[in-house]
Scaffold this motif. Structure first.
Motif, PDB file in Angstrom:
ATOM      1  N   VAL A  11       0.840  -1.197   0.000  1.00  0.00           N
ATOM      2  CA  VAL A  11       0.000   0.000   0.000  1.00  0.00           C
ATOM      3  C   VAL A  11       0.876   1.248   0.000  1.00  0.00           C
ATOM      4  N   GLU A  12       1.951   1.210   0.763  1.00  0.00           N
ATOM      5  CA  GLU A  12       2.876   2.342   0.824  1.00  0.00           C
ATOM      6  C   GLU A  12       3.497   2.613  -0.543  1.00  0.00           C
ATOM      7  N   LEU A  13       3.929   1.571  -1.226  1.00  0.00           N
ATOM      8  CA  LEU A  13       4.499   1.732  -2.566  1.00  0.00           C
ATOM      9  C   LEU A  13       3.468   2.303  -3.533  1.00  0.00           C
ATOM     10  N   GLN A  14       2.270   1.742  -3.499  1.00  0.00           N
ATOM     11  CA  GLN A  14       1.192   2.229  -4.362  1.00  0.00           C
ATOM     12  C   GLN A  14       0.931   3.708  -4.123  1.00  0.00           C
ATOM     13  N   ASP A  15       0.882   4.102  -2.845  1.00  0.00           N
ATOM     14  CA  ASP A  15       0.553   5.484  -2.512  1.00  0.00           C
ATOM     15  C   ASP A  15       1.666   6.448  -2.899  1.00  0.00           C
ATOM     16  N   LEU A  16       2.877   5.928  -3.046  1.00  0.00           N
ATOM     17  CA  LEU A  16       3.981   6.762  -3.529  1.00  0.00           C
ATOM     18  C   LEU A  16       3.920   6.965  -5.040  1.00  0.00           C
ATOM     19  N   GLY A  17       3.072   6.186  -5.736  1.00  0.00           N
ATOM     20  CA  GLY A  17       2.949   6.315  -7.181  1.00  0.00           C
ATOM     21  C   GLY A  17       3.678   5.258  -7.967  1.00  0.00           C
ATOM     22  N   VAL A  18       4.127   4.187  -7.293  1.00  0.00           N
ATOM     23  CA  VAL A  18       4.805   3.089  -7.982  1.00  0.00           C
ATOM     24  C   VAL A  18       3.760   2.227  -8.684  1.00  0.00           C
ATOM     25  N   GLU A  19       4.012   1.901  -9.954  1.00  0.00           N
ATOM     26  CA  GLU A  19       3.102   1.008 -10.680  1.00  0.00           C
ATOM     27  C   GLU A  19       3.189  -0.385 -10.063  1.00  0.00           C
ATOM     28  N   THR A  20       2.048  -0.909  -9.619  1.00  0.00           N
ATOM     29  CA  THR A  20       2.037  -2.141  -8.828  1.00  0.00           C
ATOM     30  C   THR A  20       1.090  -3.174  -9.426  1.00  0.00           C
ATOM     31  N   TYR A  21       1.604  -4.378  -9.625  1.00  0.00           N
ATOM     32  CA  TYR A  21       0.792  -5.525 -10.040  1.00  0.00           C
ATOM     33  C   TYR A  21       0.684  -6.472  -8.853  1.00  0.00           C
ATOM     34  N   VAL A  22      -0.552  -6.870  -8.524  1.00  0.00           N
ATOM     35  CA  VAL A  22      -0.799  -7.754  -7.388  1.00  0.00           C
ATOM     36  C   VAL A  22      -1.445  -9.028  -7.921  1.00  0.00           C
ATOM     37  N   ILE A  23      -0.717 -10.137  -7.860  1.00  0.00           N
ATOM     38  CA  ILE A  23      -1.191 -11.390  -8.449  1.00  0.00           C
ATOM     39  C   ILE A  23      -1.902 -12.250  -7.412  1.00  0.00           C
ATOM     40  N   VAL A  24      -3.075 -12.737  -7.782  1.00  0.00           N
ATOM     41  CA  VAL A  24      -3.756 -13.785  -7.026  1.00  0.00           C
ATOM     42  C   VAL A  24      -3.318 -15.094  -7.664  1.00  0.00           C
ATOM     43  N   ALA A  25      -2.373 -15.761  -7.048  1.00  0.00           N
ATOM     44  CA  ALA A  25      -1.671 -16.886  -7.682  1.00  0.00           C
ATOM     45  C   ALA A  25      -2.455 -18.185  -7.519  1.00  0.00           C
ATOM     46  N   ASP A  26      -3.575 -18.275  -8.250  1.00  0.00           N
ATOM     47  CA  ASP A  26      -4.462 -19.420  -8.067  1.00  0.00           C
ATOM     48  C   ASP A  26      -3.865 -20.722  -8.585  1.00  0.00           C
ATOM     49  N   TYR A  27      -3.167 -20.695  -9.733  1.00  0.00           N
ATOM     50  CA  TYR A  27      -2.530 -21.917 -10.213  1.00  0.00           C
ATOM     51  C   TYR A  27      -1.519 -22.445  -9.194  1.00  0.00           C
ATOM     52  N   GLN A  28      -0.860 -21.543  -8.497  1.00  0.00           N
ATOM     53  CA  GLN A  28       0.193 -21.960  -7.586  1.00  0.00           C
ATOM     54  C   GLN A  28      -0.338 -22.608  -6.312  1.00  0.00           C
ATOM     55  N   VAL A  29      -1.652 -22.554  -6.107  1.00  0.00           N
ATOM     56  CA  VAL A  29      -2.243 -23.327  -5.007  1.00  0.00           C
ATOM     57  C   VAL A  29      -1.933 -24.810  -5.182  1.00  0.00           C
ATOM     58  N   LEU A  30      -1.826 -25.242  -6.437  1.00  0.00           N
ATOM     59  CA  LEU A  30      -1.625 -26.664  -6.738  1.00  0.00           C
ATOM     60  C   LEU A  30      -0.173 -27.111  -6.588  1.00  0.00           C
ATOM     61  N   THR A  31       0.723 -26.213  -6.212  1.00  0.00           N
ATOM     62  CA  THR A  31       2.116 -26.639  -6.083  1.00  0.00           C
ATOM     63  C   THR A  31       2.309 -27.625  -4.947  1.00  0.00           C
ATOM     64  N   ASP A  32       1.560 -27.470  -3.850  1.00  0.00           N
ATOM     65  CA  ASP A  32       1.789 -28.343  -2.703  1.00  0.00           C
ATOM     66  C   ASP A  32       0.539 -29.089  -2.246  1.00  0.00           C
ATOM     67  N   ARG A  33      -0.454 -29.159  -3.120  1.00  0.00           N
ATOM     68  CA  ARG A  33      -1.673 -29.914  -2.790  1.00  0.00           C
ATOM     69  C   ARG A  33      -2.278 -30.423  -4.091  1.00  0.00           C
ATOM     70  N   ASP A  34      -3.047 -31.499  -3.974  1.00  0.00           N
ATOM     71  CA  ASP A  34      -3.588 -32.146  -5.167  1.00  0.00           C
ATOM     72  C   ASP A  34      -4.806 -31.423  -5.728  1.00  0.00           C
ATOM     73  N   VAL A  35      -5.593 -30.773  -4.873  1.00  0.00           N
ATOM     74  CA  VAL A  35      -6.824 -30.116  -5.296  1.00  0.00           C
ATOM     75  C   VAL A  35      -6.877 -28.724  -4.669  1.00  0.00           C
ATOM     76  N   ALA A  36      -7.314 -27.752  -5.448  1.00  0.00           N
ATOM     77  CA  ALA A  36      -7.499 -26.391  -4.932  1.00  0.00           C
ATOM     78  C   ALA A  36      -8.927 -26.276  -4.405  1.00  0.00           C
ATOM     79  N   GLU A  37      -9.103 -26.492  -3.110  1.00  0.00           N
ATOM     80  CA  GLU A  37     -10.438 -26.512  -2.520  1.00  0.00           C
ATOM     81  C   GLU A  37     -10.945 -25.094  -2.240  1.00  0.00           C
ATOM     82  N   ARG A  38     -12.259 -24.900  -2.418  1.00  0.00           N
ATOM     83  CA  ARG A  38     -12.936 -23.624  -2.119  1.00  0.00           C
ATOM     84  C   ARG A  38     -12.226 -22.455  -2.785  1.00  0.00           C
ATOM     85  N   LEU A  39     -11.785 -22.670  -4.020  1.00  0.00           N
ATOM     86  CA  LEU A  39     -10.901 -21.699  -4.660  1.00  0.00           C
ATOM     87  C   LEU A  39     -11.587 -20.360  -4.898  1.00  0.00           C
ATOM     88  N   GLN A  40     -12.800 -20.378  -5.454  1.00  0.00           N
ATOM     89  CA  GLN A  40     -13.464 -19.106  -5.746  1.00  0.00           C
ATOM     90  C   GLN A  40     -13.676 -18.293  -4.472  1.00  0.00           C
TER      91      GLN A  40
END
Length: 346
Positions: A49-78
């Motif tokens: 938030v501090e970076l954003q408020d300073l005017g830095v262009e910020t991308y915030v990723i919701v890394a849904d595919y990466q839920v599957l890195t350490d589990r077989d099923v992405a439960e309650r994902l939505q």
């Protein structure tokens, strides 16, 4: 492995960023595996938030595919994705100034994975200490290819938007170094397309969970940002301390007590030693009362905003759709550059 280029913590770097915020582009984010907690907030979210408020262009990723890195099923994902976006908005991430997007919604980003995988060896992936630790704690019956190539996925997340600054903890430095390696090798082999992103290390120490180990969603020892005041009080009341009545700040000798003092201090913008001095011989009961009051007072405005936003889930989904569109446009442009550099622009 070469040393990762780092920058000082955000508070030391803030003057340089303020002088030229347009020179920076940040990629940051989280896996949607549950509600964000105090460790997330003081470790990374407040800094975003501090970076954003300073005017830095910020991308915030919701890394849904990466839920599957350490589990077989992405439960309650939505549900988890929407809750994550709610936490972001409540904490002050402004979708008019920051791009909040879902990993799976940006096909061109994921298409970068193929050429990136050709730039690293199996041995390099196997040596990554963070991957080794994640494999050791995996919920999967067997290690998947997705888990093994996790750092290359992160490289695609960072480089698709040409981020040149990535807020990370020290445990993530090996991942970022691999991203820098991928960028450097692509530029050397084909054409200069990608920056080599620097790490922005958080100044926030690790907060312990209620059981005395690192605060984590998966360990069930965390205090969620969206917890009620009563839930917060109950969790802190059950937090591990020690038998010594006089309260002192000594992270090495008294880690659990010191982590609680640090939490109160962060919420009150004070030094933990000052909090300890005020509690003195009050014992763990007084310590926990102080921490509970500090946390609930600090989070009260954020929690109120979250409750208000939660009544309009359509707005939450609209924020994500609009962010997905902006991220897709950026990823498409980057992929076009990559294809031209690789002589694949047919």
């Amino acid at each position: 492995m070469a040393e990762t280029t780092t920058r000082p913590d955000l508070h030391e770097e803030i003057h340089e960023i303020r002088r030229d915020p347009g020179a920076y582009r940040v990629l940051t984010g989280d896996r949607p595996t549950g509600r964000l907690h105090l460790g997330h907030y003081f470790g990374t979210l407040r800094g975003r938030v501090e970076l954003q408020d300073l005017g830095v262009e910020t991308y915030v990723i919701v890394a849904d595919y990466q839920v599957l890195t350490d589990r077989d099923v992405a439960e309650r994902l939505q549900e988890h994705v929407e809750d994550l976006v709610l936490d972001y908005l409540a904490a002050g991430i402004d979708p008019r100034r920051s791009t909040i997007f879902a990993h799976s919604a940006v096909p061109a980003l994921n298409q970068l994975l193929l050429p990136f995988l050709s730039l690293v060896s199996v041995a390099e992936l196997g040596r990554n200490p963070t991957v080794k630790d994640e494999i050791a704690h995996s919920r999967q019956a067997a290690v998947s290819g997705l888990m093994f190539t996790y750092p290359v996925h992160q490289a695609a997340d960072i480089l698709f938007c040409k981020a040149n600054l990535v807020p990370v903890g020290r445990d993530q430095l090996p991942h970022l170094e691999l991203t820098r390696t991928v960028a450097r090798r692509f530029n050397d082999r084909y054409a200069t397309v990608f920056p080599e992103p620097a790490a922005l290390l958080s100044a926030a120490p690790v907060l312990l969970g209620t059981d005395g180990t690192k605060m984590s969603k998966s360990r069930g020892n965390a205090i969620a940002l969206s917890a009620t005041a009563d839930e917060t009080a109950r969790l802190i009341k059950g937090a591990k301390t020690d038998a010594e009545r006089h309260i002192t700040y000594d992270p090495d000798a008294r880690p659990e007590v010191s982590s609680l003092l640090l939490l109160a201090a962060l919420c009150q913008d004070r030094a933990p030693e000052q909090v300890a001095q005020e509690i003195g011989a009050g014992g763990s009961a007084a310590l926990k009362r102080t921490v509970t009051e500090a946390v609930n007072d600090h989070l009260a405005p954020m929690r109120a905003r979250r409750i208000e936003l939660s009544h309009d889930r359509a707005h939450v989904r609209a924020v994500l759709r609009e962010g997905n569109e902006r991220a897709r446009a950026q990823a498409d442009a980057t992929l076009d550059e990559v294809r031209k550099a690789m002589n694949m622009a047919y």
